[in-house]
Design a protein around this motif. Sequence first.
Motif, PDB file in Angstrom:
ATOM      1  N   LEU A   3      43.548  43.411  57.329  1.00  0.00           N
ATOM      2  CA  LEU A   3      42.336  42.601  57.448  1.00  0.00           C
ATOM      3  C   LEU A   3      41.832  42.108  56.095  1.00  0.00           C
ATOM      4  O   LEU A   3      41.130  41.109  56.022  1.00  0.00           O
ATOM      5  CB  LEU A   3      41.242  43.392  58.156  1.00  0.00           C
ATOM      6  CG  LEU A   3      41.474  43.678  59.636  1.00  0.00           C
ATOM      7  CD1 LEU A   3      40.305  44.489  60.198  1.00  0.00           C
ATOM      8  CD2 LEU A   3      41.632  42.400  60.425  1.00  0.00           C
ATOM      9  N   ALA A   4      42.187  42.797  55.020  1.00  0.00           N
ATOM     10  CA  ALA A   4      41.760  42.380  53.688  1.00  0.00           C
ATOM     11  C   ALA A   4      42.366  41.030  53.315  1.00  0.00           C
ATOM     12  O   ALA A   4      41.846  40.331  52.448  1.00  0.00           O
ATOM     13  CB  ALA A   4      42.138  43.439  52.664  1.00  0.00           C
ATOM     14  N   ALA A   5      43.427  40.620  53.985  1.00  0.00           N
ATOM     15  CA  ALA A   5      44.064  39.344  53.702  1.00  0.00           C
ATOM     16  C   ALA A   5      43.234  38.173  54.220  1.00  0.00           C
ATOM     17  O   ALA A   5      43.465  37.032  53.818  1.00  0.00           O
ATOM     18  CB  ALA A   5      45.456  39.311  54.326  1.00  0.00           C
ATOM     19  N   PHE A   6      42.288  38.441  55.057  1.00  0.00           N
ATOM     20  CA  PHE A   6      41.440  37.380  55.614  1.00  0.00           C
ATOM     21  C   PHE A   6      40.109  37.345  54.882  1.00  0.00           C
ATOM     22  O   PHE A   6      39.603  38.351  54.423  1.00  0.00           O
ATOM     23  CB  PHE A   6      41.194  37.618  57.113  1.00  0.00           C
ATOM     24  CG  PHE A   6      42.454  37.573  57.923  1.00  0.00           C
ATOM     25  CD1 PHE A   6      42.977  36.364  58.353  1.00  0.00           C
ATOM     26  CD2 PHE A   6      43.117  38.743  58.246  1.00  0.00           C
ATOM     27  CE1 PHE A   6      44.136  36.329  59.099  1.00  0.00           C
ATOM     28  CE2 PHE A   6      44.278  38.712  58.984  1.00  0.00           C
ATOM     29  CZ  PHE A   6      44.794  37.502  59.409  1.00  0.00           C
ATOM     30  N   ASP A   7      39.538  36.162  54.806  1.00  0.00           N
ATOM     31  CA  ASP A   7      38.245  35.986  54.158  1.00  0.00           C
ATOM     32  C   ASP A   7      37.148  36.144  55.208  1.00  0.00           C
ATOM     33  O   ASP A   7      36.531  35.177  55.641  1.00  0.00           O
ATOM     34  CB  ASP A   7      38.170  34.615  53.489  1.00  0.00           C
ATOM     35  CG  ASP A   7      36.925  34.456  52.647  1.00  0.00           C
ATOM     36  OD1 ASP A   7      36.390  35.477  52.181  1.00  0.00           O
ATOM     37  OD2 ASP A   7      36.477  33.310  52.477  1.00  0.00           O
ATOM     38  N   LEU A   8      36.907  37.395  55.628  1.00  0.00           N
ATOM     39  CA  LEU A   8      35.915  37.677  56.655  1.00  0.00           C
ATOM     40  C   LEU A   8      34.570  37.985  56.017  1.00  0.00           C
ATOM     41  O   LEU A   8      34.497  38.598  54.952  1.00  0.00           O
ATOM     42  CB  LEU A   8      36.358  38.877  57.506  1.00  0.00           C
ATOM     43  CG  LEU A   8      37.660  38.703  58.267  1.00  0.00           C
ATOM     44  CD1 LEU A   8      38.059  40.019  58.931  1.00  0.00           C
ATOM     45  CD2 LEU A   8      37.518  37.600  59.299  1.00  0.00           C
ATOM     46  N   PRO A   9      33.480  37.572  56.673  1.00  0.00           N
ATOM     47  CA  PRO A   9      32.165  37.920  56.127  1.00  0.00           C
ATOM     48  C   PRO A   9      31.907  39.414  56.286  1.00  0.00           C
ATOM     49  O   PRO A   9      32.488  40.080  57.138  1.00  0.00           O
ATOM     50  CB  PRO A   9      31.194  37.107  56.986  1.00  0.00           C
ATOM     51  CG  PRO A   9      31.925  36.840  58.247  1.00  0.00           C
ATOM     52  CD  PRO A   9      33.388  36.798  57.893  1.00  0.00           C
ATOM     53  N   ARG A  10      31.032  39.906  55.438  1.00  0.00           N
ATOM     54  CA  ARG A  10      30.659  41.315  55.530  1.00  0.00           C
ATOM     55  C   ARG A  10      29.864  41.519  56.817  1.00  0.00           C
ATOM     56  O   ARG A  10      29.143  40.631  57.256  1.00  0.00           O
ATOM     57  CB  ARG A  10      29.841  41.726  54.319  1.00  0.00           C
ATOM     58  CG  ARG A  10      30.643  41.653  53.017  1.00  0.00           C
ATOM     59  CD  ARG A  10      29.867  42.190  51.835  1.00  0.00           C
ATOM     60  NE  ARG A  10      29.310  43.510  52.012  1.00  0.00           N
ATOM     61  CZ  ARG A  10      29.986  44.661  51.838  1.00  0.00           C
ATOM     62  NH1 ARG A  10      31.249  44.632  51.500  1.00  0.00           N
ATOM     63  NH2 ARG A  10      29.387  45.814  52.001  1.00  0.00           N
ATOM     64  N   PRO A  11      29.989  42.698  57.433  1.00  0.00           N
ATOM     65  CA  PRO A  11      29.214  42.952  58.650  1.00  0.00           C
ATOM     66  C   PRO A  11      27.721  42.946  58.353  1.00  0.00           C
ATOM     67  O   PRO A  11      27.284  43.375  57.289  1.00  0.00           O
ATOM     68  CB  PRO A  11      29.669  44.333  59.112  1.00  0.00           C
ATOM     69  CG  PRO A  11      30.599  44.849  58.086  1.00  0.00           C
ATOM     70  CD  PRO A  11      30.835  43.806  57.059  1.00  0.00           C
ATOM     71  N   SER A  12      26.978  42.420  59.281  1.00  0.00           N
ATOM     72  CA  SER A  12      25.528  42.419  59.105  1.00  0.00           C
ATOM     73  C   SER A  12      24.977  43.777  59.526  1.00  0.00           C
ATOM     74  O   SER A  12      25.599  44.486  60.318  1.00  0.00           O
ATOM     75  CB  SER A  12      24.890  41.303  59.932  1.00  0.00           C
ATOM     76  OG  SER A  12      25.208  41.468  61.291  1.00  0.00           O
ATOM     77  N   PRO A  13      23.822  44.155  59.003  1.00  0.00           N
ATOM     78  CA  PRO A  13      23.248  45.450  59.384  1.00  0.00           C
ATOM     79  C   PRO A  13      22.873  45.440  60.864  1.00  0.00           C
ATOM     80  O   PRO A  13      22.606  44.389  61.449  1.00  0.00           O
ATOM     81  CB  PRO A  13      22.011  45.587  58.503  1.00  0.00           C
ATOM     82  CG  PRO A  13      21.701  44.201  58.040  1.00  0.00           C
ATOM     83  CD  PRO A  13      22.981  43.429  58.071  1.00  0.00           C
ATOM     84  N   ALA A  14      22.874  46.604  61.435  1.00  0.00           N
ATOM     85  CA  ALA A  14      22.513  46.726  62.848  1.00  0.00           C
ATOM     86  C   ALA A  14      21.066  46.283  63.037  1.00  0.00           C
ATOM     87  O   ALA A  14      20.195  46.640  62.244  1.00  0.00           O
ATOM     88  CB  ALA A  14      22.689  48.166  63.315  1.00  0.00           C
TER      89      ALA A  14
END
Length: 86
Positions: A3-14
């Motif tokens: 998954l580090a190979a993708f430019d994913l946004p950081r998870p938002s807080p709950a």
Amino acid sequence: MNLAAFDLPRPSPAPDPPKIGTSARLALERGFAASTGKKDLRPAHLLLGVLDTEIGTAVPRALALAGVERTELMARARETLARESW
């Protein structure tokens, strides 16, 4: 695949826990009122709390569309509770 190979946004807080709406709170209050105590609350009590809704149109309309007679269903819920109390 990493998954580090993708430019994913950081998870938002709950988010904060959702607050219960007025209609749901009133249905619960009516359900508790139909029971003999908090420890005796059963699904039929909650059903009675929902069915006892006079204000608004969502519950009566949904039941009518489903072909359900609200007063009959309330009577059956009360009968079920009476049988369960034996």
